[in-house]
Write a protein that holds these residues in place. Structure first.
Motif, PDB file in Angstrom:
ATOM      1  N   TRP A  70       9.686  22.902  -0.628  1.00 34.46           N
ATOM      2  CA  TRP A  70      10.758  21.955  -0.884  1.00 34.46           C
ATOM      3  C   TRP A  70      11.623  22.484  -2.006  1.00 34.46           C
ATOM      4  O   TRP A  70      11.149  23.213  -2.875  1.00 34.46           O
ATOM      5  CB  TRP A  70      10.188  20.600  -1.334  1.00 34.46           C
ATOM      6  N   VAL A  71      12.887  22.091  -1.987  1.00 38.01           N
ATOM      7  CA  VAL A  71      13.786  22.398  -3.098  1.00 38.01           C
ATOM      8  C   VAL A  71      14.326  21.090  -3.656  1.00 38.01           C
ATOM      9  O   VAL A  71      14.465  20.101  -2.938  1.00 38.01           O
ATOM     10  CB  VAL A  71      14.959  23.324  -2.693  1.00 38.01           C
ATOM     11  N   ALA A  72      14.606  21.099  -4.935  1.00 33.97           N
ATOM     12  CA  ALA A  72      15.288  19.983  -5.595  1.00 33.97           C
ATOM     13  C   ALA A  72      16.712  20.443  -5.855  1.00 33.97           C
ATOM     14  O   ALA A  72      16.930  21.538  -6.380  1.00 33.97           O
ATOM     15  CB  ALA A  72      14.585  19.626  -6.901  1.00 33.97           C
ATOM     16  N   LEU A  73      17.652  19.617  -5.455  1.00 31.42           N
ATOM     17  CA  LEU A  73      19.064  19.972  -5.596  1.00 31.42           C
ATOM     18  C   LEU A  73      19.758  19.057  -6.586  1.00 31.42           C
ATOM     19  O   LEU A  73      19.458  17.865  -6.669  1.00 31.42           O
ATOM     20  CB  LEU A  73      19.779  19.839  -4.248  1.00 31.42           C
ATOM     21  N   ARG A  74      20.687  19.618  -7.310  1.00 28.98           N
ATOM     22  CA  ARG A  74      21.654  18.859  -8.096  1.00 28.98           C
ATOM     23  C   ARG A  74      23.000  19.343  -7.592  1.00 28.98           C
ATOM     24  O   ARG A  74      23.405  20.466  -7.882  1.00 28.98           O
ATOM     25  CB  ARG A  74      21.499  19.107  -9.582  1.00 28.98           C
ATOM     26  N   GLY A  75      23.626  18.507  -6.788  1.00 30.75           N
ATOM     27  CA  GLY A  75      24.841  18.946  -6.109  1.00 30.75           C
ATOM     28  C   GLY A  75      24.468  20.058  -5.137  1.00 30.75           C
ATOM     29  O   GLY A  75      23.575  19.903  -4.316  1.00 30.75           O
ATOM     30  N   ALA A  76      25.119  21.194  -5.259  1.00 30.00           N
ATOM     31  CA  ALA A  76      24.818  22.341  -4.400  1.00 30.00           C
ATOM     32  C   ALA A  76      23.895  23.345  -5.075  1.00 30.00           C
ATOM     33  O   ALA A  76      23.624  24.404  -4.515  1.00 30.00           O
ATOM     34  CB  ALA A  76      26.122  23.030  -3.989  1.00 30.00           C
ATOM     35  N   SER A  77      23.394  23.015  -6.267  1.00 31.50           N
ATOM     36  CA  SER A  77      22.550  23.950  -7.015  1.00 31.50           C
ATOM     37  C   SER A  77      21.074  23.599  -6.881  1.00 31.50           C
ATOM     38  O   SER A  77      20.691  22.435  -6.994  1.00 31.50           O
ATOM     39  CB  SER A  77      22.914  23.916  -8.503  1.00 31.50           C
ATOM     40  N   ILE A  78      20.259  24.620  -6.650  1.00 32.35           N
ATOM     41  CA  ILE A  78      18.812  24.437  -6.625  1.00 32.35           C
ATOM     42  C   ILE A  78      18.320  24.380  -8.064  1.00 32.35           C
ATOM     43  O   ILE A  78      18.552  25.297  -8.851  1.00 32.35           O
ATOM     44  CB  ILE A  78      18.120  25.581  -5.857  1.00 32.35           C
ATOM     45  N   VAL A  79      17.624  23.283  -8.411  1.00 30.48           N
ATOM     46  CA  VAL A  79      17.103  23.121  -9.771  1.00 30.48           C
ATOM     47  C   VAL A  79      15.573  23.062  -9.789  1.00 30.48           C
ATOM     48  O   VAL A  79      14.972  22.995 -10.863  1.00 30.48           O
ATOM     49  CB  VAL A  79      17.704  21.881 -10.473  1.00 30.48           C
ATOM     50  N   GLY A  80      14.948  23.084  -8.607  1.00 26.54           N
ATOM     51  CA  GLY A  80      13.495  23.071  -8.548  1.00 26.54           C
ATOM     52  C   GLY A  80      13.006  23.537  -7.198  1.00 26.54           C
ATOM     53  O   GLY A  80      13.740  23.494  -6.208  1.00 26.54           O
ATOM     54  N   PHE A  81      11.748  24.010  -7.170  1.00 23.58           N
ATOM     55  CA  PHE A  81      11.162  24.546  -5.946  1.00 23.58           C
ATOM     56  C   PHE A  81       9.648  24.353  -6.004  1.00 23.58           C
ATOM     57  O   PHE A  81       9.042  24.555  -7.061  1.00 23.58           O
ATOM     58  CB  PHE A  81      11.486  26.038  -5.815  1.00 23.58           C
ATOM     59  N   ALA A  82       9.063  23.961  -4.890  1.00 21.18           N
ATOM     60  CA  ALA A  82       7.606  23.871  -4.773  1.00 21.18           C
ATOM     61  C   ALA A  82       7.202  24.380  -3.401  1.00 21.18           C
ATOM     62  O   ALA A  82       7.887  24.117  -2.406  1.00 21.18           O
ATOM     63  CB  ALA A  82       7.125  22.431  -4.954  1.00 21.18           C
ATOM     64  N   ALA A  83       6.100  25.130  -3.344  1.00 20.69           N
ATOM     65  CA  ALA A  83       5.559  25.627  -2.072  1.00 20.69           C
ATOM     66  C   ALA A  83       4.047  25.474  -2.104  1.00 20.69           C
ATOM     67  O   ALA A  83       3.404  25.756  -3.131  1.00 20.69           O
ATOM     68  CB  ALA A  83       5.940  27.089  -1.846  1.00 20.69           C
ATOM     69  N   VAL A  84       3.489  25.016  -0.990  1.00 26.87           N
ATOM     70  CA  VAL A  84       2.057  24.740  -0.898  1.00 26.87           C
ATOM     71  C   VAL A  84       1.486  25.293   0.392  1.00 26.87           C
ATOM     72  O   VAL A  84       2.221  25.580   1.343  1.00 26.87           O
ATOM     73  CB  VAL A  84       1.771  23.222  -0.951  1.00 26.87           C
ATOM     74  N   SER A  85       0.172  25.407   0.423  1.00 29.68           N
ATOM     75  CA  SER A  85      -0.537  25.658   1.677  1.00 29.68           C
ATOM     76  C   SER A  85      -1.808  24.806   1.649  1.00 29.68           C
ATOM     77  O   SER A  85      -2.365  24.534   0.585  1.00 29.68           O
ATOM     78  CB  SER A  85      -0.869  27.143   1.862  1.00 29.68           C
ATOM     79  N   PHE A  86      -2.232  24.390   2.828  1.00 34.43           N
ATOM     80  CA  PHE A  86      -3.416  23.547   2.944  1.00 34.43           C
ATOM     81  C   PHE A  86      -4.590  24.387   3.399  1.00 34.43           C
ATOM     82  O   PHE A  86      -4.483  25.139   4.365  1.00 34.43           O
ATOM     83  CB  PHE A  86      -3.165  22.418   3.947  1.00 34.43           C
ATOM     84  N   GLU A  87      -5.690  24.288   2.674  1.00 35.50           N
ATOM     85  CA  GLU A  87      -6.911  24.999   3.021  1.00 35.50           C
ATOM     86  C   GLU A  87      -7.885  23.995   3.626  1.00 35.50           C
ATOM     87  O   GLU A  87      -8.419  23.127   2.916  1.00 35.50           O
ATOM     88  CB  GLU A  87      -7.496  25.681   1.787  1.00 35.50           C
ATOM     89  N   THR A  88      -8.089  24.107   4.932  1.00 32.34           N
ATOM     90  CA  THR A  88      -8.903  23.122   5.633  1.00 32.34           C
ATOM     91  C   THR A  88     -10.369  23.179   5.246  1.00 32.34           C
ATOM     92  O   THR A  88     -11.050  22.155   5.258  1.00 32.34           O
ATOM     93  CB  THR A  88      -8.777  23.293   7.162  1.00 32.34           C
ATOM     94  N   TRP A  89     -10.878  24.349   4.897  1.00 31.01           N
ATOM     95  CA  TRP A  89     -12.310  24.484   4.648  1.00 31.01           C
ATOM     96  C   TRP A  89     -12.777  23.652   3.458  1.00 31.01           C
ATOM     97  O   TRP A  89     -13.921  23.212   3.411  1.00 31.01           O
ATOM     98  CB  TRP A  89     -12.708  25.956   4.481  1.00 31.01           C
TER      99      TRP A  89
END
Length: 117
Positions: free
Chosen positions: A5-24
């Motif tokens: 996901w990105v967080a936007l302020r207007g057209a500018s990216i001000v934040g970013f998060a990336a995840v993965s799920f580990e089922t085990w």
């Protein structure tokens, strides 16, 4: 699978998060989490973590887990403020890398046991 996901302020990216799920082990790993320095302490990180937590619930995750360097003082402070607890450390994770000598810190927060942010 991974999500981001990105967080936007207007057209500018001000934040970013990336995840993965580990089922085990039912863990959602927060691989990347960044907030632009000019947008810190404005709730951007909190809103990103709320989205990450909602995704964790959808996945059936039990915990959100992350790793950061002991030198990342702003990150360590932010993770604590966002409900994460220190759960471990590794003195050798960065051996042979440009970060050699730093300590890897591991943080987690429960998904269902935590009150909403």
């Amino acid at each position: 699978y991974t999500m981001s996901w990105v967080a936007l302020r207007g057209a500018s990216i001000v934040g970013f998060a990336a995840v993965s799920f580990e089922t085990w082990n039912g863990r959602l790993v927060l691989w990347h989490f960044y907030v632009d320095p000019t947008s810190r302490r404005e709730g951007v990180g909190r809103r990103l973590i709320e989205v990450v937590k909602a995704h964790a619930v959808d996945c059936g995750a039990r915990h959100i887990w992350l790793e950061t360097s002991s030198l990342n003082v702003p990150g360590v402070n932010a993770y604590g403020a966002l409900g994460f607890s220190l759960t471990g450390a590794d003195l050798t994770l960065y051996d042979g890398t440009p970060s050699e000598g730093e300590i890897a810190l591991f943080y987690s927060r429960g998904v269902r046991a935590q009150p909403p942010l």
